[in-house]
Design an enzyme around this catalytic site. Structure first.
Site: not given
Length: 482
Positions: A152, A239, A274, A456
């Protein structure tokens, strides 16, 4: 370990206990709250005004210098992460390396994607600019906090934005240290950090100075972020979680190396990833081969213990609540008739069976799709195995989840794998691997369905932090003035 405190709200300290021993206090932090958030956003807005007018090449140079500054603290960052998260030290070092590689990759490759385009022909003159939003709010989870902060900060800053990051209290120290190191080479206030839990997160996304939000975390929190952003139509990227299905076909190229990849697909970072493989759909004809090979590979490659030891490959679960959630899923599956196999090697049972938040890695054989352990995202060291007889049925069952982050296909037929991948409802499909081992940093990563939206990695990541601004003089307007 000292954590930055932006403001005090009168709320009790959030205390972080070492998950390895369950007793050592690593540090504490206090909610920044509305006051601390306002201070950080105001400072970010002041820095961003000048930063946006800085040439992209100069921004890239400073971003690369920021990565150099952070690299000088790489060992300390890795040790801090291993202590507060329980991530094995070698994995923690790898996370630092990947985070810095992402920053450097953005500095090297990102500027090419920010160039304006212009046409001037018989149709008129048309220019499309890529411009920053302003101040970005980023909320980062605890499981891969340095990488998820870098994904980010790098593109947001390169694109001309300022950014204020709220790390999870579970891994606040490592993220704060990384951001402070990066910020040392950037204008004061451009990269800010606010500490706290839900109160601070809510204040950050609702602040009127925030022009864009990037969130990584759970589905419920992601929905709350969208609700908070909606009244001001602030763009959001999410996300969220995943319940990744891995489909093992009869011709899978079984080998020790493949089984190593399979084990790490589910158990890297104690399964708290994840994009971990969370549901193994194995063809009935190769079930015994798969199970035997998986167990043997786990015996070699899963060494459970103190994360600061070089030989450890799996540490504790990050929190006691997550440990208890996963343990309940395992117990429920056992009660329903699953075969439970504890995996790996435990050199020092006293550590693993002590007051920390360890869970033995577990394989569950004979699981049904509607059992909680297969229906929910476990986010822990458990791998359910489900049997299929027909590929079409496996695809249908894999797609039955509300989530769609990652998936994988395991087969010796590369063309079949790529064909089958196109039928899976996921944002990313791996072939003969899964999880971090298979991620290409040059390609976009993100989910579909309940796993969110936005991307991303790859060129898309920097474009997420820019808005297009079109300037157009059509031919008829040009002709009218001549």
């Amino acid at each position: 370990m000292t954590l930055a405190r932006e403001a005090t709200t009168g709320a009790p300290d959030i205390v972080r206990i070492n998950p390895t021993d369950g007793t050592t206090v690593l540090g504490s932090l206090q909610e920044a709250g509305v006051t601390g958030v306002d201070r950080a956003v105001t400072a970010a807005a002041a820095a961003q005004a000048g930063w946006a007018s800085t040439p992209v090449a100069d921004r890239a140079l400073l971003l690369a210098l920021a990565a150099d500054a952070a690299e000088a603290q790489a060992d300390q960052l890795a040790n801090t992460l291993a202590n507060e998260l329980g991530k094995p030290i070698n994995d923690s070092r790898a996370e630092v390396r990947v985070a810095l590689a992402l920053i450097r990759q953005m500095a090297e490759e990102g500027p090419a994607h920010l160039s304006s385009t212009e046409e001037d022909d018989a149709r008129g003159r048309l220019r499309v600019l890529r411009q920053p939003y302003g101040v970005v709010a980023a909320i980062v989870p605890w499981n891969a906090p340095l990488v998820l902060a870098a994904t980010k900060v790098g593109p947001a800053v390169l694109a001309g934005n300022a950014i204020v990051v709220k790390p999870s209290p579970v891994a606040a120290a490592a993220v704060t240290a990384l951001l402070e190191a990066l910020g040392s080479e950037l204008p004061t206030g451009l990269v800010g950090v606010v500490q706290g839990d839900r109160t601070t997160g809510a204040a950050l996304v609702a602040h009127p100075g925030i022009r864009r939000i990037a969130f990584t975390g759970g589905e419920a929190a992601g929905a709350a972020v969208m609700v908070a952003a909606a009244p001001r139509a602030v763009p959001v990227s999410l996300e969220l979680g995943g319940n990744d299905a891995a489909i093992v076909l009869p011709d899978a190229p079984f080998s020790p190396e493949l089984f190593k990849r399979a084990v790490l697909a589910s158990f890297r970072t104690s399964g708290q990833v994840c994009m971990a493989a969370k549901r193994w759909y194995v063809h009935r004809s190769v079930l015994d081969t798969f199970v035997d090979g998986f167990i043997e590979a786990a015996r070699t490659h899963l060494v459970v213990g103190d994360p600061l030891l070089e030989e450890t490959t799996m540490g504790p679960v990050a929190t006691s609540s997550q440990r208890d959630f996963v343990r309940d899923l395992i117990d429920d599956a056992a009660a329903r008739g699953a075969t439970v196999v504890e995996l790996g090697t435990v050199p020092d049972p006293a550590v693993v069976d002590g007051p920390g938040t360890f869970l033995r890695p577990t394989l569950l054989i004979g699981v049904d799709d509607d059992w909680p352990v297969a229906r929910l995202e476990q986010f822990g060291p458990v791998a359910p195995v489900l049997v299929f007889d027909d590929v079409d049925d496996a695809v249908r069952r894999a797609n039955a989840s509300d989530l769609g982050l990652g998936s994988s296909v395991w087969t010796a037929d590369e063309d079949q794998a790529f064909s089958l991948a196109g039928r899976l409802e996921a944002g990313y499909t791996f072939v003969n691997t899964h999880n971090l081992d298979g991620v290409a940093l040059r390609a976009p990563f993100g989910g579909v369905k309940g796993s969110g939206f936005g991307r991303e990695f790859g060129p898309e990541t920097v474009l997420e932090y820019t808005a297009t601004h079109t300037v157009h003089m059509p031919a008829h307007a040009r002709e009218a003035q001549s």
